[in-house]
Structure formats: C-alpha cells, structure tokens
Design a protein around this motif. Structure first.
Motif, mmCIF file in Angstrom:
data_model
loop_
_atom_site.group_PDB
_atom_site.id
_atom_site.type_symbol
_atom_site.label_atom_id
_atom_site.label_comp_id
_atom_site.label_asym_id
_atom_site.label_seq_id
_atom_site.Cartn_x
_atom_site.Cartn_y
_atom_site.Cartn_z
ATOM 1 N N LYS A 111 53.457 17.214 -17.401
ATOM 2 C CA LYS A 111 53.514 15.937 -18.217
ATOM 3 C C LYS A 111 52.601 16.174 -19.430
ATOM 4 O O LYS A 111 51.453 15.495 -19.477
ATOM 5 C CB LYS A 111 53.110 14.794 -17.231
ATOM 6 N N SER B 197 69.899 11.414 -15.962
ATOM 7 C CA SER B 197 68.342 11.173 -15.498
ATOM 8 C C SER B 197 67.659 10.740 -16.750
ATOM 9 O O SER B 197 66.828 10.169 -16.700
ATOM 10 C CB SER B 197 67.914 12.517 -14.920
ATOM 11 N N TYR C 251 65.635 7.388 -17.397
ATOM 12 C CA TYR C 251 64.123 7.273 -17.867
ATOM 13 C C TYR C 251 64.063 6.345 -19.234
ATOM 14 O O TYR C 251 62.923 5.679 -19.397
ATOM 15 C CB TYR C 251 63.401 8.510 -18.134
ATOM 16 N N ILE D 76 64.237 2.858 -18.277
ATOM 17 C CA ILE D 76 62.855 2.416 -17.569
ATOM 18 C C ILE D 76 61.846 2.128 -18.374
ATOM 19 O O ILE D 76 61.154 1.261 -18.332
ATOM 20 C CB ILE D 76 62.810 3.488 -16.473
ATOM 21 N N GLU E 149 59.912 -1.226 -18.817
ATOM 22 C CA GLU E 149 58.527 -1.310 -18.395
ATOM 23 C C GLU E 149 57.666 -1.875 -19.776
ATOM 24 O O GLU E 149 56.281 -1.901 -19.452
ATOM 25 C CB GLU E 149 57.966 0.151 -18.308
ATOM 26 N N ASN F 214 50.102 3.603 -17.124
ATOM 27 C CA ASN F 214 50.740 3.321 -15.566
ATOM 28 C C ASN F 214 52.391 3.267 -15.823
ATOM 29 O O ASN F 214 53.041 3.182 -14.815
ATOM 30 C CB ASN F 214 50.330 1.872 -15.359
ATOM 31 N N MET F 215 52.788 3.320 -17.002
ATOM 32 C CA MET F 215 54.448 3.418 -17.031
ATOM 33 C C MET F 215 55.067 4.934 -16.392
ATOM 34 O O MET F 215 54.421 5.896 -16.685
ATOM 35 C CB MET F 215 54.938 3.485 -18.507
ATOM 36 N N LYS F 216 56.139 4.575 -15.873
ATOM 37 C CA LYS F 216 56.806 5.995 -15.470
ATOM 38 C C LYS F 216 56.960 6.945 -16.494
ATOM 39 O O LYS F 216 56.799 8.106 -16.373
ATOM 40 C CB LYS F 216 58.172 5.422 -14.878
ATOM 41 N N ILE F 217 57.377 6.271 -17.717
ATOM 42 C CA ILE F 217 57.594 7.440 -18.720
ATOM 43 C C ILE F 217 56.526 8.206 -19.092
ATOM 44 O O ILE F 217 56.268 9.245 -19.935
ATOM 45 C CB ILE F 217 58.508 7.052 -19.999
ATOM 46 N N GLN G 65 54.159 9.104 -16.807
ATOM 47 C CA GLN G 65 53.678 9.809 -15.494
ATOM 48 C C GLN G 65 54.496 10.785 -15.007
ATOM 49 O O GLN G 65 54.322 11.881 -14.558
ATOM 50 C CB GLN G 65 53.343 8.799 -14.330
ATOM 51 N N GLU G 66 55.993 10.641 -15.074
ATOM 52 C CA GLU G 66 56.765 11.350 -14.585
ATOM 53 C C GLU G 66 57.482 12.602 -15.532
ATOM 54 O O GLU G 66 57.736 12.006 -16.827
ATOM 55 C CB GLU G 66 57.967 10.709 -13.856
ATOM 56 N N ILE H 101 60.218 13.996 -17.633
ATOM 57 C CA ILE H 101 61.515 13.522 -17.782
ATOM 58 C C ILE H 101 62.329 14.579 -18.122
ATOM 59 O O ILE H 101 63.523 14.739 -17.690
ATOM 60 C CB ILE H 101 61.339 12.658 -19.273
#
Ligand SMILES: NC(=O)C1=CN([C@@H]2O[C@H](COP(=O)(O)OP(=O)(O)OC[C@H]3O[C@@H](n4cnc5c(N)ncnc54)[C@H](OP(=O)(O)O)[C@@H]3O)[C@@H](O)[C@H]2O)C=CC1
Ligand SMILES: O=C(O)CCC(=O)C(=O)O
Length: 486
Positions: A259, A339, A343, A346, A350, A381-384, A386-387, A389
């Motif tokens: 990331k 996928s 994201y 999401i 968010e 703190n957002m998924k985008i 942290q994860e 993509i």
C-alpha cells in the motif's frame, strides 16, 4: 461468439516432455481487452500431475546438482538467447493474456532476458568463504549447497519476470523447479518454459504444471518432497501457503501486497512528483505490488499538485494494450475489474471525494476498462487507504509536515516500497531512517525494481526474506561448514 486467435492448447512440461493432464480437462485463458477471445488453452491439472512433476524434479536434481555452476549457467545463457529471439511473440502473448501494454510487456520480457543472464553468470561466482580455524593445521570453509526441489507459485501481473526471477536463481544454485503459474497468465508462462525446452534443459530439472491454485498451488505447499516454496501474490494466499509449508518443516518465501506511499514535500520538483505518481500509480493499470496507491502531499503545494495531476491524468489513453496509442490497458480479469469498482464505491461511501474518473469505459468488445481514478480527502482509516486495490486508483492525502507524512505512510499493515520527493537532505535522511519499507526510493517512483538488488518488504508485505540479486542465494541454498584436517 468466441474467437480463438491462438488455437493452441498448452501442455504441462514434466520430465522434459509436454504432457496432457490426467484430468483430460483444459481451461481457457482469455484476453481482458476482448473477453471473448481465447488466447490459449491450458491444462487443468490434478494433484497426481503435480506429484509426477515433483518425482521427475527429484530425479533430475540429482544429476543437475553434480554439474558445475558454469555448465548450469550455459543452459541459462541459452534460454536467455531463445527468450530474446522470441521476445516479440511472448510480449504480445502477455499483452493479450493479461492486458499490460505492449511496450511494458516488451520491457518485462527484456528484463526476463537480463535476469537469466545475471543468474547464468552466478554459476562462476563464489559459493562459500574460507573461515580461519582456531586449529592452525585445519582448513575450514563454508559451502553453499542446493535445497533440492523448489516449488514456484507466481501471479499474473508479471508473467515472465516473476517466474524467471524465482526459477533462474533456484536453478543456477543446483535446485530443480516445479512452476505453477497463475491461471490468468499461464499461456505466457508456458511460452517461457518452451524456451527452456528449446535450450535442451535436462529432464526433470524444470517442470510446469498449470491448474487451480487451490489444487496445484495447495499441493506444492503440502508435498513433502518440495523442500522450499517461493510465492508472490495476495496476502491471504501467501499466509496460507506459509503456514502449510512451515507445518511440514519446509522453507518458504512470500512476496505479497503493498500500500505504497509517495510523499510529496513542499520543497520538491513538483512536475517530477506528478510524473512519478502517474507512472508509479497507474502503469500496468495499477496492478503492481510496488504501485503508488497513496499520494501524501504537504499542504503548501497540495492544490497545485492536485491540479497538475488531474491535468496529466486527463491525457491518459485507455484501451487495448496492443494499440500503439494506448497508455493504460484493461484490468487483467473480470474479477479485478469488479473488485476495483467495488473499492471505488467503498471510497465514496466512506466519504472520500472522487475528483477524477473511476467509471467503467463502455467498449464494444466488452474489455475490462476503467478510467484512472483520483480520490481527494482520503483519511487513513478508510479502506481505500489501507487495503491493496490493485487497480488504477490514486488516493490523495494532505499533511502539514514531512514528519506527519512519514507517520501516515507507516500507518498501514504493509511495508513494501515508499518514495519521497524532496530536495531537503534532512527530510530525505529522516525518511530513509523512519519509513517502514523494504524499498526506499528518493525522488523516484515506488515501482520498478532492479534485478541485481534485493527485493522484498517489511511488515505484511513479505516473510522477512528477500529475493533477487545476491539475496536470492540466501533463499535457494543452504550451507555446509566444512572442517578439513590432514
Ligand atoms: N504481490 C503481488 O504482486 C500480487 C498481489 N496480488 C493481490 O491479490 C489479489 C488477488 O489476486 P489473485 O490472482 O487471486 O492472487 P492469489 O494470491 O490468489 O494468486 C497468486 C498465485 O497463487 C495461486 N493460488 C491461489 N490459491 C492458492 C492456494 N490455496 N494455494 C496455493 N496457491 C494458490 C494462484 O493460482 P491461480 O491463478 O490458479 O488462482 C496464483 O498462481 C489482487 O487483487 C492483488 O491485491 C495479486 C497478484 C500479484
Ligand atoms: O515494480 C516492479 O518492477 C516489480 C513489481 C512486482 O514485483 C509485483 O508487482 O509483483
């Protein structure tokens, strides 16, 4: 209607022979730019096929390890020459199979040639050290020896370079290889193995078994005759493989997600930073473990950077990687395409602001095209944020200071690659010291590794080992300490 441009069915390569799977079943590999086009068919292999390959590898390795390093190197030099002669065809197959643009695919294939030559040369280099003994009449030395059979499990995003940067060092140090490539790039991998076959590799030394990860990859992890497993791919699969291999006492090496942050300091050359964000974040449609997915910009130049970035991203042409005018190809598969869109959804839910692109592009052939996406107002703190993509999505994050930028950069589970753009030596030095990343890049994009240097990450990105360069020797050999007394 399905079009089969390449009508070939590719076989497994076991014990120096091309063979069908005992399942008598094949899987189609399709073109993500034209999903109805079948690039080739590959074997849907069984555990028995894999076990047969391992048996062959075990027998082949016994003779292979007896050869001198120079002899093994000569085989790799031959493969390099053959790969070079077939560069155009293999690169085109790669583009058709996983979507990367043709210039990128050619560059990757040329990198494969260089990897082979680098490790071919290793056959003539030192395989140990003389260590002074406390006994003046003794000779003591260390000698590196091969592990045995190595299982190689590879992803679809670098279908030539990754199988080669794992297999070539395994081979030069005297191991035999069983390669299981990603199903979505298995035709390209089979064409690479054809180069080994044409080079006259001895029976059993390199084997290819295609098939489902959950069947063939799983069996590689389980098979006790495989001493070591090297893997690149997702974190969940990597962790599972690591646990499975460790449980039977095997050696493993995992290269997984990233990331990766690109820090843009107030004092940097802003145009260079913009180019790096685009090249590092969006080339290969963002499908690199080293791609820059978080762009952390200091407040003083945030707005200017954002405007310049948008202006340049607007110029990006998306299309079939075989077209000369295409800068960014499709997502590699329907799964990736969906996928990445998920994201993007999401991210909006968010509270991040999608300030550019992110929509699917309608295409008459149904290609998996997405507009490159830029998000503003992204918080950690957002998924985008942290994860991984693994798509053409840049997340912009604003900070006041470089110290804050480094803290934010480290606030993820991963630690593969990280860049800073700055002209301030204090900022650069604290970045080198404080960033949690295996690849630390100054005024350069996060992606693009050099084959002669160690490659790997910190935290969840890797399993603490490094691959490529001289680091490969650590993984693909073990050591004997020899004490000789007359
Ligand atoms: N670090 C990197 O460079 C890469 C990261 N990724 C990340 O992973 C995500 C998903 O991609 P995906 O292709 O599914 O990645 P996977 O990790 O599932 O696939 C990588 C390799 O592992 C194999 N595999 C799958 N399941 C198993 C298993 N149970 N045991 C052993 N081997 C297995 C796959 O085979 P098969 O193809 O047959 O499923 C493939 O050869 C991407 O969105 C991206 O985030 C993906 C690719 C590369
Ligand atoms: O950046 C690179 O050149 C290598 C990237 C890589 O290893 C990967 O995406 O798996």
């Amino acid at each position: 209607m399905k079009t089969t441009m390449e009508t070939r069915t590719f076989l497994n390569y076991i014990n120096g022979k091309w063979s069908e799977s005992s399942s008598n079943e094949v899987t189609e590999s399709n073109n993500p730019a034209k999903p109805n086009e079948v690039v080739g068919k590959i074997q849907s292999s069984t555990k028995q096929d894999l076990d047969n390959a391992v048996q062959a590898a075990e027998a082949g390795q016994k003779k292979w390890k007896k050869m001198t390093g120079a002899e093994r190197g000569n085989y790799l030099f031959k493969v390099a020459d053959i790969l070079e002669q077939n560069l155009e065809d293999i690169a085109e197959t790669m583009t058709r199979e996983m979507g990367k643009t043709l210039p990128e695919a050619k560059g990757e294939t040329a990198r494969g040639v260089a990897i082979l030559r680098y490790y071919a040369g290793e056959g003539m280099r030192s395989e140990g050290d003389v260590i002074p003994s406390t006994d003046s009449s003794a000779l003591m030395f260390s000698k590196r020896v091969p592990l045995g059979v190595v299982g190689v499990i590879t992803p679809w995003n670098f279908p030539v370079a990754i199988p080669l940067w794992k297999s070539a060092p395994a081979l030069i140090y005297g191991n035999a290889v069983v390669l299981k490539p990603a199903t979505e790039a298995a035709v390209t991998a089979a064409k690479v193995i054809e180069c080994f076959d044409k080079a006259g590799f001895p029976e059993g030394v390199i084997n290819l078994v295609t098939g489902k990860g959950s069947v063939i990859g799983q069996r590689i992890a389980e098979n006790e005759q495989i001493t070591a497993v090297t893997f690149t791919g997702s974190n969940s699969t990597g962790q599972h493989i690591g646990k499975t291999v460790a449980a039977r006492g095997g050696k493993y090496q995992l290269e997984m997600g990233g990331k990766n942050p690109l820090i843009v300091a107030d004092d940097c050359d802003i145009d260079l930073a913009v180019d790096a964000a685009i090249s590092g974040g969006l080339k290969s449609t963002g499908q690199k473990c080293t791609c820059s997915s978080r762009v952390i910009v200091q407040a003083g130049i945030y707005e200017k950077f954002k405007q310049k970035l948008i202006a340049k991203v607007e110029e990006i042409t998306v299309g079939d990687g075989l077209n000369e005018n295409t800068w960014m190809g499709p997502c590699a598969s329907k799964g990736q395409y969906e996928s990445v869109q998920e994201y993007i959804k999401i991210g909006q839910e968010e509270g991040a602001e999608l300030i550019f692109g992110g929509r699917p592009i309608n295409d008459e052939d149904g290609g998996y095209y997405l507009e490159p996406a830029i998000f503003d107002h992204v918080s950690t703190n957002m998924k985008i944020a942290q994860e991984e993509i693994f798509g053409p999505v840049l997340a912009l994050m604003k900070v006041d200071t470089v110290e804050e930028a480094i803290d934010l950069a480290n606030d993820v589970d991963f630690g593969l690659s990280a860049s800073i753009f700055s002209k301030n030596i204090d900022h650069i030095l604290s970045f080198i010291d404080d960033i949690d990343a295996g690849l630390v890049r100054i005024n350069s994009e996060t992606a693009g590794v050099e084959l002669q240097a160690p490659f790997g990450g910190m935290k969840a990105s890797s399993s603490y080992s490094r691959e490529q360069g001289q680091a490969a020797k650590e993984f693909f050999t073990t050591m004997k300490t020899v004490f000789v007394k007359g």
